[in-house]
Design a protein around this motif. Structure first.
Motif, PDB file in Angstrom:
ATOM      1  N   MET A   1       0.832  -1.193   0.000  1.00 13.18           N
ATOM      2  CA  MET A   1       0.000   0.000   0.000  1.00 13.18           C
ATOM      3  C   MET A   1       0.871   1.248   0.000  1.00 13.18           C
ATOM      4  O   MET A   1       1.818   1.345   0.763  1.00 13.18           O
ATOM      5  CB  MET A   1      -0.877  -0.002   1.254  1.00 13.18           C
ATOM      6  N   LYS A   2       0.575   2.219  -0.848  1.00 12.90           N
ATOM      7  CA  LYS A   2       1.311   3.475  -0.859  1.00 12.90           C
ATOM      8  C   LYS A   2       0.825   4.346   0.289  1.00 12.90           C
ATOM      9  O   LYS A   2      -0.340   4.720   0.343  1.00 12.90           O
ATOM     10  CB  LYS A   2       1.096   4.209  -2.195  1.00 12.90           C
ATOM     11  N   LYS A   3       1.721   4.655   1.228  1.00 14.19           N
ATOM     12  CA  LYS A   3       1.356   5.482   2.375  1.00 14.19           C
ATOM     13  C   LYS A   3       1.539   6.943   2.011  1.00 14.19           C
ATOM     14  O   LYS A   3       2.304   7.671   2.633  1.00 14.19           O
ATOM     15  CB  LYS A   3       2.197   5.102   3.581  1.00 14.19           C
ATOM     16  N   LYS A   4       0.850   7.353   0.975  1.00  9.34           N
ATOM     17  CA  LYS A   4       0.981   8.716   0.491  1.00  9.34           C
ATOM     18  C   LYS A   4      -0.400   9.232   0.102  1.00  9.34           C
ATOM     19  O   LYS A   4      -1.204   8.492  -0.479  1.00  9.34           O
ATOM     20  CB  LYS A   4       1.929   8.759  -0.709  1.00  9.34           C
ATOM     21  N   ILE A   5      -0.670  10.488   0.421  1.00  2.04           N
ATOM     22  CA  ILE A   5      -1.975  11.086   0.149  1.00  2.04           C
ATOM     23  C   ILE A   5      -1.778  12.446  -0.504  1.00  2.04           C
ATOM     24  O   ILE A   5      -0.902  13.219  -0.102  1.00  2.04           O
ATOM     25  CB  ILE A   5      -2.788  11.246   1.449  1.00  2.04           C
ATOM     26  N   LEU A   6      -2.587  12.717  -1.509  1.00  4.40           N
ATOM     27  CA  LEU A   6      -2.577  14.041  -2.138  1.00  4.40           C
ATOM     28  C   LEU A   6      -3.675  14.872  -1.491  1.00  4.40           C
ATOM     29  O   LEU A   6      -4.857  14.526  -1.571  1.00  4.40           O
ATOM     30  CB  LEU A   6      -2.815  13.904  -3.644  1.00  4.40           C
ATOM     31  N   LEU A   7      -3.290  15.936  -0.814  1.00  2.00           N
ATOM     32  CA  LEU A   7      -4.239  16.829  -0.150  1.00  2.00           C
ATOM     33  C   LEU A   7      -4.459  18.042  -1.050  1.00  2.00           C
ATOM     34  O   LEU A   7      -3.562  18.857  -1.240  1.00  2.00           O
ATOM     35  CB  LEU A   7      -3.717  17.258   1.218  1.00  2.00           C
ATOM     36  N   ILE A   8      -5.658  18.123  -1.608  1.00  3.20           N
ATOM     37  CA  ILE A   8      -5.995  19.232  -2.510  1.00  3.20           C
ATOM     38  C   ILE A   8      -6.700  20.309  -1.700  1.00  3.20           C
ATOM     39  O   ILE A   8      -7.740  20.061  -1.097  1.00  3.20           O
ATOM     40  CB  ILE A   8      -6.895  18.737  -3.666  1.00  3.20           C
ATOM     41  N   ARG A   9      -6.135  21.489  -1.667  1.00  2.93           N
ATOM     42  CA  ARG A   9      -6.687  22.574  -0.860  1.00  2.93           C
ATOM     43  C   ARG A   9      -6.268  23.912  -1.419  1.00  2.93           C
ATOM     44  O   ARG A   9      -5.402  23.982  -2.296  1.00  2.93           O
ATOM     45  CB  ARG A   9      -6.245  22.438   0.598  1.00  2.93           C
ATOM     46  N   LYS A  10      -6.855  24.978  -0.936  1.00  2.91           N
ATOM     47  CA  LYS A  10      -6.444  26.317  -1.346  1.00  2.91           C
ATOM     48  C   LYS A  10      -6.153  27.121  -0.089  1.00  2.91           C
ATOM     49  O   LYS A  10      -7.000  27.238   0.794  1.00  2.91           O
ATOM     50  CB  LYS A  10      -7.533  26.994  -2.180  1.00  2.91           C
ATOM     51  N   GLY A  11      -4.939  27.643  -0.028  1.00  6.33           N
ATOM     52  CA  GLY A  11      -4.555  28.414   1.150  1.00  6.33           C
ATOM     53  C   GLY A  11      -4.191  27.529   2.320  1.00  6.33           C
ATOM     54  O   GLY A  11      -3.999  26.321   2.180  1.00  6.33           O
ATOM     55  N   LYS A  12      -4.118  28.121   3.494  1.00  5.92           N
ATOM     56  CA  LYS A  12      -3.768  27.394   4.709  1.00  5.92           C
ATOM     57  C   LYS A  12      -4.740  27.786   5.819  1.00  5.92           C
ATOM     58  O   LYS A  12      -5.314  28.877   5.813  1.00  5.92           O
ATOM     59  CB  LYS A  12      -2.334  27.710   5.134  1.00  5.92           C
ATOM     60  N   SER A  13      -4.925  26.874   6.763  1.00  9.99           N
ATOM     61  CA  SER A  13      -5.805  27.138   7.895  1.00  9.99           C
ATOM     62  C   SER A  13      -5.451  26.194   9.021  1.00  9.99           C
ATOM     63  O   SER A  13      -4.729  25.209   8.836  1.00  9.99           O
ATOM     64  CB  SER A  13      -7.275  26.949   7.503  1.00  9.99           C
ATOM     65  N   PHE A  14      -5.978  26.477  10.192  1.00  3.89           N
ATOM     66  CA  PHE A  14      -5.744  25.616  11.349  1.00  3.89           C
ATOM     67  C   PHE A  14      -6.270  24.201  11.078  1.00  3.89           C
ATOM     68  O   PHE A  14      -5.617  23.214  11.403  1.00  3.89           O
ATOM     69  CB  PHE A  14      -6.440  26.204  12.583  1.00  3.89           C
ATOM     70  N   MET A  15      -7.476  24.114  10.460  1.00  2.34           N
ATOM     71  CA  MET A  15      -8.068  22.807  10.191  1.00  2.34           C
ATOM     72  C   MET A  15      -7.222  22.014   9.201  1.00  2.34           C
ATOM     73  O   MET A  15      -7.029  20.801   9.359  1.00  2.34           O
ATOM     74  CB  MET A  15      -9.485  22.963   9.666  1.00  2.34           C
TER      75      MET A  15
END
Length: 261
Positions: A1-15
């Motif tokens: 299993m590839k222990k890698k995730i693509l997190l698609i987001r815009k900007g940054k935040s605490f959450m």
């Protein structure tokens, strides 16, 4: 299993930082990218799962959403959405709910998100052990139908042209190609000829799909020496049985060859 995730987001935040930290603590490498087609394209081959953290930007990200829909359909990528009910509903206008592996409405349980990611990748790892089939046909309705039939037992990738098929096998090696005999621009026979002329892919089995079952048409197909042919009019049980039988014969042939050696 590839222990890698693509997190698609815009900007940054605490959450976002919290999501990334929890996934990292669970043993995953998280690659964060903007909701941009080029950024997603650049990293899509590194993982099978995308987590998309939604925001106000979704109204203006139609291009990226349509692109995600295409790769989730054609490459069986897993997509998890995190956002408000309205944001998730907006995404579903471009990406059908059936293509979304999971959706978490804010506020959500972080532990459940991590557990769902773990389960999805584990299940996908099991799926990866299945035989892979590249299905090539210019008829979108036929493609979807046959993919639905075969996906219970096999990993199925679909493309709509000979050119797309050749591009796919340049980077991937399916266990079997189901190839439409009659296609516009680049026909099935032309695709087979190009596959057989390339030493890196010339051993991939190819079975033709044909709409004509008369003797003359069948003889014309067999003259090209594919690994078999199937009628496009076959009912679901017969088509699945034929694919099962092909892989069984292939397995026994390999065992026989190994015993001889």
């Amino acid at each position: 299993m590839k222990k890698k995730i693509l997190l698609i987001r815009k900007g940054k935040s605490f959450m976002l930082n919290t999501i990334e930290k929890n996934l990292t603590d669970a043993g995953y490498e998280v690659v964060a990218v903007d909701p941009d087609m080029e950024a997603i394209e650049h990293h899509k081959g590194e993982t099978e799962l995308f987590v998309m953290y939604l925001g106000d930007y979704v109204d203006e990200a139609v291009g990226a959403l349509v692109y995600l829909k295409d790769i989730c359909t054609e490459e069986d990528k897993l997509l998890v959405l995190v956002g408000t009910a309205t944001e998730i509903e907006t995404v579903h206008k471009s990406i059908p709910a059936a293509l979304v592996a999971a959706a978490f409405e804010r506020p959500f349980d972080m532990k459940k998100l991590v557990a769902q990611v773990e389960w999805l990748l584990s299940a996908n790892d099991d799926l990866a052990r299945r035989k892979s089939i590249l299905l090539v046909d210019d008829d979108g309705t036929f493609l979807k139908m046959v993919k639905d039939w075969l996906s219970a037992k096999y990993r199925v990738t679909i493309v709509t042209s000979g050119a797309q098929a050749l591009m796919y096998i340049a980077d991937n090696r399916p266990d079997l190609i189901l190839l439409d005999y009659e296609m516009p621009v680049t026909s099935g026979p032309q695709v087979l000829e190009m596959i057989r002329s390339e030493t890196k892919v010339d051993s991939i089995p190819v079975i033709f799909l044909t709409g004509k079952g008369d003797r003359e048409s069948v003889m014309k197909v067999l003259a090209l020496k594919p690994d078999g042919y199937l009628l496009k009019s076959m009912e679901r049980p017969k088509l699945i049985a034929a694919i099962d039988d092909f892989f069984e014969k292939q397995k026994y042939q390999k065992l026989h060859d190994n015993n001889i050696q």
